[in-house]
Design a protein around this motif. Structure first.
Motif, PDB file in Angstrom:
ATOM      1  N   ALA A   1     -11.335 -24.632  24.735  1.00  0.00           N
ATOM      2  CA  ALA A   1     -12.085 -25.268  24.736  1.00  0.00           C
ATOM      3  C   ALA A   1     -12.318 -26.730  24.156  1.00  0.00           C
ATOM      4  CB  ALA A   1     -13.084 -24.502  23.288  1.00  0.00           C
ATOM      5  N   CYS A   2     -12.933 -27.616  24.252  1.00  0.00           N
ATOM      6  CA  CYS A   2     -12.945 -28.928  23.106  1.00  0.00           C
ATOM      7  C   CYS A   2     -13.836 -29.071  23.029  1.00  0.00           C
ATOM      8  CB  CYS A   2     -12.316 -30.112  24.439  1.00  0.00           C
ATOM      9  SG  CYS A   2     -14.095 -30.377  25.114  1.00  0.00           S
TER      10      CYS A   2
ATOM     11  N   ARG B   1      -7.833 -36.081  22.951  1.00  0.00           N
ATOM     12  CA  ARG B   1      -9.030 -35.475  23.219  1.00  0.00           C
ATOM     13  C   ARG B   1      -9.818 -34.484  22.033  1.00  0.00           C
ATOM     14  NH1 ARG B   1     -11.795 -32.231  27.281  1.00  0.00           N
ATOM     15  NH2 ARG B   1     -10.228 -31.379  28.077  1.00  0.00           N
TER      16      ARG B   1
ATOM     17  N   CYS C   1     -17.209 -29.417  25.087  1.00  0.00           N
ATOM     18  CA  CYS C   1     -18.276 -27.756  25.729  1.00  0.00           C
ATOM     19  C   CYS C   1     -17.590 -26.238  24.924  1.00  0.00           C
ATOM     20  CB  CYS C   1     -17.134 -27.829  26.833  1.00  0.00           C
ATOM     21  SG  CYS C   1     -15.268 -27.525  27.088  1.00  0.00           S
TER      22      CYS C   1
ATOM     23  N   CYS D   1     -16.656 -28.089  30.157  1.00  0.00           N
ATOM     24  CA  CYS D   1     -16.608 -29.216  30.568  1.00  0.00           C
ATOM     25  C   CYS D   1     -15.282 -29.648  31.861  1.00  0.00           C
ATOM     26  CB  CYS D   1     -16.794 -29.957  30.004  1.00  0.00           C
ATOM     27  SG  CYS D   1     -14.909 -30.835  29.535  1.00  0.00           S
TER      28      CYS D   1
ATOM     29  N   CYS E   1     -11.918 -29.860  30.904  1.00  0.00           N
ATOM     30  CA  CYS E   1     -11.017 -28.705  30.420  1.00  0.00           C
ATOM     31  C   CYS E   1     -10.886 -27.730  31.481  1.00  0.00           C
ATOM     32  CB  CYS E   1     -12.021 -28.060  29.693  1.00  0.00           C
ATOM     33  SG  CYS E   1     -12.009 -28.781  27.632  1.00  0.00           S
TER      34      CYS E   1
END
Ligand code: ZN
Ligand code: ZN
Ligand code: FE
Length: 766
Positions: A178-179, A120, A182, A157, A160
């Motif tokens: 983080a991703c 992801r 978010c 999120c 996460c």
């Protein structure tokens, strides 16, 4: 038999995944107990069978997480509690000395995810975990926790958060986690701030491939990037940056790409690929893929490998090497705030690759070269700051503010010193503001309230003015070369007294003249000048620094008097009769020509004399090019020099050398041979004078410091001769020999002066 140990660990052990590491280790070895953050680092209690405890204890050090730096470990045995589980306790107290880690690179796990289409975080430029990623540059306050970082504005999120809260996850309490859902996002904008269409990364690669200049927001500031193999792109960057000759640093895709333009030995390869990812000065290959404009007239090229996910994404395309030079105008600090960067770089960059993760602290790339199998720092900054230097004794808390060039500051607490990141040449208000901000921020992060402020003896330095403006602190003015001596001592954990060979460009001496070719005797508690280079006039003051031929004239005048223009030095014909008489007047009457014993200026003079460089466009250029030429020849030849004793001083006199070099010029001796013989002569003077100082002082330890010792050839030759002469010699290991390492020495001298608690302590030579 079951035993229980209470173990406290100091060092950089918070925010680097240490508690989950301990948790997993405990599970593996069947250990019960708990672990938590403490004021000084980590505290844990471990209960289990003796063998299991021993294995646990040794794995704790040998398998520690990559970003952790373990300092002191204290173990005490306590009564077993017959627990059967191991827990991670939330940090209770934030008091004491919480260590923020330096900025890290990208770990192998994150790198794999970055290029895994099923992950992801595929191609997500802000991927990180407890083993890697930004730290120091984004911390806003302590304790190190997400709300106290520039990630505070990015709520996690659910996915996460689950990782962040799972002690067994690689992202447990990874504050910058983080991703794409978010976290921060990448954007490509023009100089007005308008967003350019398309995928920012793809578009950036297109621009770079088309020879455009892109300002790239990095970890600690902006870089200006161009294709390093494109001559037209690099030349255009030089033109827009108003930078004629100063070498650009390059970032290469990998070690294989590096080998296509530079020679890399195993130590250099290890440093290039290490977690700190400094710029390493590498010897150029004769046939190179780089544009010659990357580092013109220089035998070396400053090289680094990708150290952020964004860098890795930039290098996933076609490029083998990009110029990645600090995004600043000459003489200004590296740009790190978005609006400021766009404003200042709009005349240089065609586009800006930016993002919304704010850089709290500007941190430049560190620069090293390899010397005797280890790193010799030219600039100690990103990747190393805020690591500590262990001092040989406890001193009261000091703030030391450095001198003028290559400004850094240093804070101390107990027996630890914390040298700051590189701040820059303190010649303008922008840099002074940087110094003040860095001082306040580091004091807050390290929770240090200094009792003293140490500064250079020079009353006109901006750093001195800054120190004078701090209310309520006792001020200690430290002589420049004494500070270099103390810095090299502290760097090596030395106490007592030593011989200091301090060679640099400029520093105000105790007698009001400009020093720089100094043999000092002393320690933190004081010094005396045992010998120095014979003083010559500095014709035109600062102009003589920019125009080394002026220094050559000063030395020719010293050696030949008014006959200097009759000497067979080819370039003298370039000076018209008016200029000649002007210089003669200047030198004879010492008009605007302060006296100096500077070794840096001697290097300038010789570089000009032999025709390597008459004028420079950046500091240290002439000496660097002279060293490059000297490396082309391995003669053992040296020129004559004299050591003269006056009533109260000893003078190293190079007039015989200058005369011999002029004869060599007439005999058309190859330039490389003269350059090499000059290096040999200075090294011979080092060991000769140290021998004399040893005879009268009984001291046998020698420290080498000052910017001239960035010169590897001189350092190696001096060390070789000193060792052959039975001296114990010490060079810098943790801070630079140049003024970037000065604040450490200032701090020690001020701290020792203030701690009168141990008068009459042993000051002998050990
Ligand atoms: Zn990672
Ligand atoms: Zn997320
Ligand atoms: Fe200096």
């Amino acid at each position: 038999m079951v035993r229980r140990l209470r173990i406290t660990i100091e060092g950089i052990v918070q925010g680097v995944g240490f508690r989950p590491f301990i948790f997993r280790l405990a599970a593996r070895h069947g250990i019960a107990g708990w672990v938590r953050n403490s004021g000084a680092g980590i505290v844990l209690e471990a209960e289990g069978e003796m063998d299991a405890l021993a294995a646990f204890r040794s794995a704790m050090e040998s398998d520690a997480p990559p970003l952790a730096v373990i300092g002191r470990i204290a173990t005490e045995e306590i009564a077993p509690l017959a627990e059967n589980s191991f827990v991670i306790c939330e940090s209770g107290d934030g008091a004491g000395m919480v260590r923020v880690a330096p900025d890290g690179d990208v770990c192998p796990d994150c790198l794999r995810e970055l290029f895994d289409p099923s992950d992801r975080r595929y191609r997500y430029p802000f991927i990180n975990c407890t083993n890697c990623g930004p730290r120091y540059s984004l911390v806003t306050a302590v304790p190190y926790d997400r709300p106290n970082t520039t990630m505070a504005g990015f709520p996690l999120c659910n996915a996460c958060r689950a990782e962040y809260e799972d002690p067994l996850d690689r992202r447990f309490h990874a504050q910058p986690v983080a991703c794409p859902a978010c976290g921060p996002t990448l954007r490509l904008v023009d100089s007005t701030g308008a967003e350019l269409p398309g995928d920012p990364l793809d578009r950036t690669l297109d621009l770079l491939a088309g020879g455009k200049i892109v300002a790239v927001k990095g970890l600690g500031g902006y870089h200006l990037a161009v294709d390093a193999t494109s001559d037209s792109a690099v030349t255009e960057l030089r033109r827009r940056k108003h930078r004629d000759e100063k070498p650009f640093a390059v970032m290469a895709r990998d070690l294989e790409a590096v080998s296509r333009f530079a020679q890399v030995d195993s130590v250099e390869a290890r440093l290039l690929a290490g977690p700190e990812h400094p710029i390493v000065l590498l010897r150029k290959r004769p046939e190179s893929i780089l544009s010659p404009s990357v580092a013109p007239a220089n035998g070396y090229v400053g090289t680094m490998l990708p150290y952020t996910p964004l860098h890795h994404l930039l290098f996933a395309g076609q490029f083998a090497a990009l110029v990645m030079t600090s995004g600043n105008l000459s003489d200004e600090p590296i740009a790190f705030r978005d609006d400021e960067a766009r404003e200042r770089l709009s005349a240089i960059a065609d586009a800006f690759l930016i993002h919304d993760r704010e850089i709290r602290t500007r941190v430049d790339d560190s620069v090293i070269r390899v010397f005797r199998g280890g790193a010799l720092f030219l600039r100690r900054s990103r990747g190393y700051v805020p690591r500590e230097v262990r001092l040989p004794m406890e001193i009261p808390p000091v703030l030391a503010v450095g001198a003028e060039l290559k400004g850094t500051l240093c804070l101390t607490r107990g027996d630890r010193a914390f040298p700051s990141q590189h701040i820059g040449d303190l010649k303008n208000d922008a840099t002074l503001t940087s110094l003040a901000e860095a001082a306040e921020h580091l004091q807050a992060l390290l929770e240090i309230s200094p009792q003293l402020v140490a500064h250079d003896l020079h009353p006109d330095y901006l750093s001195t003015g800054y120190a004078e403006g701090i209310a309520g602190l006792r001020r200690v003015a430290v002589q420049h070369h004494h500070a270099h001596l103390a810095s090299c001592m502290a760097d090596n954990g030395l106490d007592g007294h030593v011989i200091g060979v301090i060679f640099d460009g400029t520093g105000l001496g105790s007698d009001g003249t400009i020093w720089g070719g100094e043999f000092l005797v002393g320690g933190y508690d004081g010094f005396r000048r045992a010998a120095n280079f014979r003083q010559v006039p500095l014709p035109g003051g600062d102009a003589a620094v920019r125009e080394p031929y002026r220094m050559a004239l000063a030395h020719l005048y010293d050696a030949f008097g008014a006959d200097l223009f009759e000497q067979p030095v080819p370039w003298l014909v370039q000076l018209g009769s008016e200029e000649r008489s002007l210089f003669l007047r200047m030198l004879a009457r010492r008009i605007n020509s302060p006296l100096t014993s500077s070794c840096g200026r001697l290097f300038d003079a010789v570089a000009a004399l032999v025709g390597v460089r008459l004028r420079v466009s950046y500091e240290g250029q002439a000496a660097m090019e002279l060293e490059g030429r000297a490396e082309e020849c391995d003669t053992g030849r040296a020129y004559p020099f004299a050591v003269l004793h006056r009533h109260d001083s000893t003078e190293v006199d190079f007039r015989l050398m200058v005369r011999a070099m002029v004869e060599d010029l007439a005999a058309q001796v190859p330039l490389a041979e003269m350059a090499r013989a000059f290096h040999n002569t200075v090294a011979a003077a080092v060991v000769d004078v140290c021998g004399r100082v040893r005879n009268e002082s009984g001291l046998n330890r020698v420290v080498l410091s000052g910017g001239v010792f960035q010169n590897r050839l001189l350092s190696e030759e001096s060390c070789r001769l000193l060792e052959a002469g039975g001296f114990q010699m010490f060079t810098h290991r943790l801070v630079p020999p140049n003024d970037g390492g000065l604040a450490l020495g200032q701090a020690m001298i001020a701290g020792v002066a203030a701690s009168s608690a141990t008068p009459g302590a042993d000051k002998g030579d050990s």
